[in-house]
Design a protein around this motif. Structure first.
Motif, PDB file in Angstrom:
ATOM      1  N   GLY A  82       0.966  -1.174   0.012  1.00  0.00           N
ATOM      2  CA  GLY A  82      -0.066   0.072  -0.010  1.00  0.00           C
ATOM      3  C   GLY A  82       0.857   1.271  -0.087  1.00  0.00           C
ATOM      4  O   GLY A  82       0.267   2.455  -0.149  1.00  0.00           O
ATOM      5  N   LYS A 168      -3.670   4.430  -8.137  1.00  0.00           N
ATOM      6  CA  LYS A 168      -3.724   4.118  -6.759  1.00  0.00           C
ATOM      7  C   LYS A 168      -3.273   5.154  -5.759  1.00  0.00           C
ATOM      8  O   LYS A 168      -2.249   5.905  -6.218  1.00  0.00           O
ATOM      9  CB  LYS A 168      -2.982   2.792  -6.217  1.00  0.00           C
ATOM     10  N   GLY A 169      -3.611   5.200  -4.475  1.00  0.00           N
ATOM     11  CA  GLY A 169      -3.053   6.122  -3.587  1.00  0.00           C
ATOM     12  C   GLY A 169      -3.800   7.572  -3.857  1.00  0.00           C
ATOM     13  O   GLY A 169      -4.364   7.898  -4.551  1.00  0.00           O
ATOM     14  N   ASP A 409      -3.257   0.672   2.708  1.00  0.00           N
ATOM     15  CA  ASP A 409      -4.191   1.274   2.074  1.00  0.00           C
ATOM     16  C   ASP A 409      -5.568   0.773   2.263  1.00  0.00           C
ATOM     17  O   ASP A 409      -6.249   0.187   1.360  1.00  0.00           O
ATOM     18  CB  ASP A 409      -3.804   1.246   0.354  1.00  0.00           C
ATOM     19  N   GLY A 412      -8.416   1.549  -0.255  1.00  0.00           N
ATOM     20  CA  GLY A 412      -8.186   1.470  -1.465  1.00  0.00           C
ATOM     21  C   GLY A 412      -9.297   0.478  -2.168  1.00  0.00           C
ATOM     22  O   GLY A 412      -9.985  -0.216  -1.612  1.00  0.00           O
TER      23      GLY A 412
END
Length: 627
Positions: A82, A168-169, A409, A412
Motif C-alpha cells: 500500500g 492508486k493512492g 491502503d 483502496g
C-alpha cells in the motif's frame, strides 16, 4: 472530589490553608481506603502484563525495522503493501542486486532467529516470527538455487508499478507525474540488466513475457498521456516527461524484440529450458509456499482419493437428471460418458458474450445480501469492489482474479478482474461460456468476490498482526475462497423453491473436481512428467472441462508451479479444522463465529491458525498480544 461532601463543616467558612489541608487529608484518606491491597498473585499478574507489554514493544520495533529495510530493498513489495510511492523506484535486476538480496536474507535470518533467546514470545509473535523466517528462507533459496530470473522472463515487466502510480493512492496529478517520470528514467537500465540475466528461458514463459510486455505498452501510449493532459505542467516539463516516456517505450520494444529473437532461435534448434521444475525443486517450493501439514506426494494421493469420491457423487446426480434431459434414452453405460453428457447439456444455459461481465456485476449485490441474511460473515460495504476488464499486461494466467489493496491502503479499491471475451473467436468464446455457464459463473463470483477473496483480504488487512497481513500464505487465501463456495452451498445458495438443485449440485461438484485436479495436474506435470495429451485427457475426460478451459489450464501449469495445489491444500485443511472445532464445542459451535475468528488471523497458514484456534477452544492457549 465527591468525598469532600462528607466533611462535617463547610469549607468556605474555614481559612484557606486549613481548607486545603482538610481537602488533602480527606482525599488521601479516601484514596487509601479505596485502594485495594495487592496480593502476591495480583502483583505477579501486573508484572506479567508489564513484561508482555515490553516484549510486544520490542518485537514490534524489530518487525518495523525489518519492514523498513525490506521495503527499501524491494520497493515492489512496499507498493503491494500500500506504499505506492515506492513504485517510483525501479531497481535494475543486476547480479549485484541478487547478491544483495541473499545477504539481506542471511543477515535478517540471523537477527530474527535470535529473538526467542532474549524475548519470551507469545503465540501470536511466535507465528509472526515463523512467517518471517519462512519468507526469508524462501527468498534466499530462490536467489541461490531456484534462480527463476534466469529462465522465467515474465518477472521482467514494469507495467504494474506504473499502474499503481497512475491509479492508486492519494496523490495529486502533479505528484503522480513526478513519480512516474522518475520511474520512466529507470526503465532502460532495468531492461538492459534483465537481458543480461536471461539464459535459456522456458518457451511458454518466454512467449508469455513477450505478450505481457506488449500489453503493457498501452499504459504508456494512453494512460500516461492522459495524465499529462490533465495536469497543469509547463510545456518544457511536459515535453521532458514525454521524452522519458518515449525512451522507456523504446527500451520495452527492444526488450520484446530481443525476446522474440530468442524465441525464434530456440524454436529453430529446439533449445530452451524445460518449464518443468522437477521433484527436488518442487518439494522445496511446496514446503515454502504452501506450508501445509502434509508434503506434496501426500496431498497428491489425497487428491486422487477425492477425485474418485466426487466422480461417484456426480454419477448419482447425473442419474437423477438424465430422464428429464434425455427422455426415452437409456443412460450411457460408461460412468464418465454419462456425466459428461449431462454436463454438456446443462452447459447450454449460459449468458451471451455481450452480457458476460454485466452478469458478473449483477451477481455481487445478491451474494452480499445472502451472506448477511444467512449470518455467515460481517461485510463492510464501505470498502469498494469494482468489476473491470483485466489489464492487458496482466492477462495470460487466469481468466478471473482479484487485485486487492494492501493493508497500508485500507480505503483502496479492490478490483475483480475479468478477461474480456474476443467476439471474433466465436468457437473459443462459446466453449468458454459453456464452461462458465449459468451455475458455474455464480461459483466463480463466490470464489473471487463474495464471500471469497474480496472478503477474506478485507479481513486480512484488519488483522492486528502486520506480518500475517503482509506475508500471507497462498494456500490459506485460495483455500478460503474454495471453502467459501462450500459455505454458500451448505447455506442453500442455488436452491430452487427451497429445495436442493441437482443442476447446481452437479456443477458445484464439477467445480470442486477442478480444484482437486489442479493438484493432480500440477504435481503430475512438474514432478511426474505428464504429457500434454495426458493432461488434456485428465481435464476434459475425467474433470469434464471444456476444451478451451483445459487448454488454458495446460498453459497455466506451464507458466506456474505449485500455486495450483494451494486450492485443495488450503480447502481441505480448513474443512478439517471446522470438523475438529465442531467435535470440541458440540452444540456451542457457531458457524459465523468460526468464520470471523478464522479470518482474524490475517492470511496465516491454515496449520498455524488451526493450532491457535484449537488451543483456544480447548482452553489451553497462552495469552496472545497479536494473532
Amino acid at each position: 472530589m465527591k468525598n469532600m461532601t462528607t466533611l462535617p463543616v463547610k469549607l468556605k467558612a474555614l481559612p484557606t490553608r486549613l481548607a486545603l489541608l482538610l481537602c488533602l487529608g480527606a482525599s488521601l484518606t479516601a484514596s487509601a481506603l479505596a485502594a485495594p491491597v495487592k496480593t502476591p498473585e495480583a502483583q505477579a499478574r501486573h508484572a506479567e502484563r508489564d513484561r508482555a507489554a515490553q516484549v510486544q514493544h520490542t518485537f514490534d520495533a524489530e518487525v518495523d525495522a525489518f519492514l523498513t529495510a525490506y521495503w527499501q530493498l524491494l520497493p515492489e513489495a512496499a507498493s503491494v503493501a500500500g506504499r505506492y510511492e515506492a513504485s517510483a523506484h525501479l531497481p535494475a535486476p543486476t547480479e549485484a542486486r541478487r547478491q544483495g538480496l541473499i545477504r539481506f536474507a542471511q543477515q535478517w535470518l540471523s537477527r530474527l532467529q535470535a529473538l526467542p533467546a532474549r524475548l519470551q514470545l507469545d503465540e501470536g509473535q511466535t507465528g509472526d516470527l515463523a512467517l518471517l523466517v519462512n519468507h526469508l528462507q524462501n527468498l534466499r533459496w530462490s536467489q541461490e538455487r531456484f534462480r527463476s530470473e534466469v529462465w522465467d522472463p515474465t518477472g521482467y515487466n514494469v507495467a504494474d508499478g506504473f499502474s499503481d502510480l497512475l491509479n492508486k493512492g492519494d496523490f495529486t496529478p502533479a505528484q503522480r507525474v513526478q513519480m512516474i517520470d522518475r520511474r520512466l528514467q529507470q526503465v532502460p537500465a532495468f531492461y538492459r540488466a534483465a537481458l543480461q540475466q536471461i539464459k535459456d528461458p522456458a518457451a511458454p514463459l518466454l512467449k508469455m513475457a513477450i505478450s505481457q510486455n506488449k500489453g503493457g505498452l498501452e499504459l504508456f501510449s494512453h494512460d500516461i498521456a492522459d495524465l499529462l493532459q490533465r495536469t497543469d505542467l509547463e510545456p518544457s516539463n511536459r515535453a521532458r516527461v514525454l521524452q522519458h516516456r518515449d525512451t522507456a517505450v523504446r527500451a520495452i520494444q527492444q526488450f520484446v524484440t530481443a525476446l522474440e529473437a530468442i524465441d525464434a532461435r530456440q524454436t529453430r534448434d529446439g533449445s530452451g529450458r524445460s518449464f518443468r521444475i522437477g521433484r527436488e525443486a518442487y518439494a522445496q517450493k511446496f514446503a515454502y509456499e504452501i506450508q501445509a501439514t502434509v508434503d506434496a506426494p501426500t496431498l497428491y494421493q489425497r487428491a486422487l482419493n477425492e477425485k474418485a469420491r466426487l466422480q461417484q457423487a456426480m454419477s448419482e446426480l447425473a442419474d437423477g437428471l438424465w430422464p428429464q434431459l434425455f427422455p426415452g434414452e437409456a443412460p450411457a453405460t460408461n460412468r464418465l460418458d454419462k456425466i459428461a453428457r449431462v454436463i454438456d447439456k446443462l452447459a447450454e444455459n449460459h449468458v451471451s458474450p455481450a452480457g458476460y461481465i454485466d452478469d458478473i456485476r449483477a451477481q455481487l449485490p445478491a451474494l452480499a445480501a445472502w451472506v448477511q441474511s444467512h449470518d455467515l460473515l460481517d461485510l463492510d460495504p464501505s470498502k469498494p469492489l469494482q468489476v473491470r476488464e483485466t489489464p492487458a499486461y496482466m492477462r495470460g494466467l487466469a481468466g478471473a482474479s482479484i487485485s486487492a489493496p494492501g493493508p497500508l491502503d485500507p480505503q483502496g479499491v479492490t478490483y475483480y478482474n475479468v478477461d474480456p471475451l474476443d467476439p471474433a473467436q466465436t468457437e473459443k468464446t462459446e466453449s468458454y461460456l459453456r464452461e462458465y455457464n449459468h451455475w458455474a459463473l455464480q461459483v466463480l463470483s463466490i470464489h473471487e468476490a463474495i464471500p471469497g477473496h474480496y472478503v477474506q483480504l478485507l479481513h486480512a488487512n484488519k488483522s492486528p498482526s502486520k506480518v500475517k497481513s503482509l506475508f500471507g500464505n497462498g494456500a490459506m487465501v485460495e483455500g478460503w475462497a474454495v471453502y467459501s463456495e462450500r459455505m454458500m452451498m451448505e447455506s442453500g445458495w442455488g436452491q430452487v423453491d427451497g429445495k436442493p438443485s441437482p443442476e447446481m449440485g452437479l456443477m458445484y461438484a464439477k467445480w470442486n473436481l477442478r480444484v482437486v485436479c489442479n493438484t493432480l495436474l500440477d504435481y503430475s506435470v512438474h514432478v511426474l512428467g505428464m504429457s500434454e495429451a495426458d493432461a488434456l485427457h485428465l481435464l476434459e475426460k475425467e474433470a469434464f472441462q471444456s476444451h478451451t478451459e483445459a487448454t488454458e489450464k495446460w498453459h497455466r501449469v506451464q507458466v506456474s508451479s505449485v500455486q495450483l495445489t494451494s486450492y485443495f491444500a488450503g480447502f481441505s485443511e480448513i474443512l478439517a479444522l471446522r470438523d475438529q472445532l465442531k467435535a470440541i464445542q458440540g452444540p456451542a459451535f457457531n458457524l459465523k463465529a468460526f468464520h470471523e475468528e478464522f479470518l482474524s488471523y490475517g492470511s496465516a497458514p491454515v496449520a498455524m491458525v488451526a493450532r491457535q484456534m484449537l488451543a483456544r477452544a480447548q482452553g489451553t492457549s497462552l495469552p496472545t498480544s497479536s494473532r
